[in-house]
Design an enzyme around this catalytic site. Structure first.
Site, mmCIF file in Angstrom:
data_model
loop_
_atom_site.group_PDB
_atom_site.id
_atom_site.type_symbol
_atom_site.label_atom_id
_atom_site.label_comp_id
_atom_site.label_asym_id
_atom_site.label_seq_id
_atom_site.Cartn_x
_atom_site.Cartn_y
_atom_site.Cartn_z
ATOM 1 C CG ASP A 125 40.068 37.517 24.647
ATOM 2 O OD1 ASP A 125 39.378 37.462 25.680
ATOM 3 O OD2 ASP A 125 41.180 36.960 24.535
ATOM 4 C CG ASP A 183 42.989 37.727 30.672
ATOM 5 O OD1 ASP A 183 44.039 37.910 31.304
ATOM 6 O OD2 ASP A 183 41.881 38.143 31.049
ATOM 7 C CE LYS A 209 35.507 35.638 25.723
ATOM 8 N NZ LYS A 209 36.907 35.928 25.351
ATOM 9 C CG ASP A 233 38.359 34.772 22.166
ATOM 10 O OD1 ASP A 233 37.626 35.492 22.864
ATOM 11 O OD2 ASP A 233 39.571 34.600 22.405
#
Length: 247
Positions: free
Chosen positions: A25, A27, A170, A197
């Site tokens: 990831d 951010d 994702k 995530d």
């Protein structure tokens, strides 16, 4: 211990492992939330992994273009999964679109007309999703969408609120790459910090939640670290190195 010393230590430890694919990831993981400033030591650690023969692929809620550019200038594998799995950048002018932005725009208009303070976030242009400021209650918005039979996915990345097509996240975006390049789940290591995530964690054998992740996100990971963001990435790689022969 200085960061440079940490990097040298885990580089020596990781050199003996089989090739792995790190799904990372952006951010809150290698940046500070809000400002988008990259943690340079974390970026250097990911470049070192690449130089050792491993693949590092960014999987982000940002646009695939931003992630692809980071991979180019950061020295990692030049592929990126953006828009929370809705768009994959294979090259500068080659994108795989998995989501449908039209249905996301319909959902945005409905939420905007039903809840005060709903605004789009100023971001790089999106091809498959709508990105909103974090100024309203997600549960209220989900209730409205359900009442109008608009079946989209609404999620909070801590960077923004995202509207994606049903089934797009994702995990599904990265699975597309896994199928395309014959990447096995056993060889995937995912690193992240937010609820977006978690689907990525589920397609990886090893998943690492950083110190700034919520308790819920941490409970979904196979490993956790105490440090946050970029410092957490460094801690994760150091913690992971002795275990890699078993992964």
């Amino acid at each position: 211990m200085k960061y440079t010393e940490q990097l040298i230590i885990y580089q020596k430890k990781i050199q003996i492992m089989n090739k792995k694919t790190f799904a990372v990831d952006i951010d809150g993981t290698i940046t500070e939330n809000g400002g988008g400033r990259i943690h340079l030591d974390a970026l250097e650690s990911l470049r070192r992994l690449t130089n050792m023969g491993h693949d590092v692929i960014y999987v982000t809620g940002r646009s695939s273009v931003e992630a692809y550019l980071l991979s180019v200038f950061g020295g990692t594998k030049k592929i990126a999964v953006g828009e929370n799995g809705g768009c994959i950048a294979m090259d500068a002018d080659d994108h795989i679109l998995l989501g449908n932005i039209e249905e996301c725009n319909k959902a945005f208009e409905l939420i905007k007309n039903s809840i005060d303070g709903v605004e789009k976030k100023p971001v790089f242009p999106r091809l498959t999703e709508v990105v909103l400021e974090r100024t309203f209650d997600l549960d209220d918005a989900r209730k409205i969408l359900s009442e109008h039979d608009l079946d989209v996915n609404l999620s909070d990345s801590q960077y923004a609120i995202h509207i994606n097509s049903k089934g797009i996240d994702k995990g599904t975006g990265f699975t597309e790459l896994m199928n395309k390049f014959n990447i096995m789940k056993d060889d995937v290591i995912a690193i992240g910090d937010s609820a977006t995530d978690v689907p990525l964690f589920k397609v990886a054998k090893t998943s690492i939640a950083l110190g700034n992740a919520s308790d819920l996100v941490r409970s979904e990971a196979t490993m956790t670290v105490s440090a946050s963001s970029g410092d957490g990435v460094l801690e994760a790689l150091d913690k992971l190195a002795p275990k890699l022969s078993e992964i």
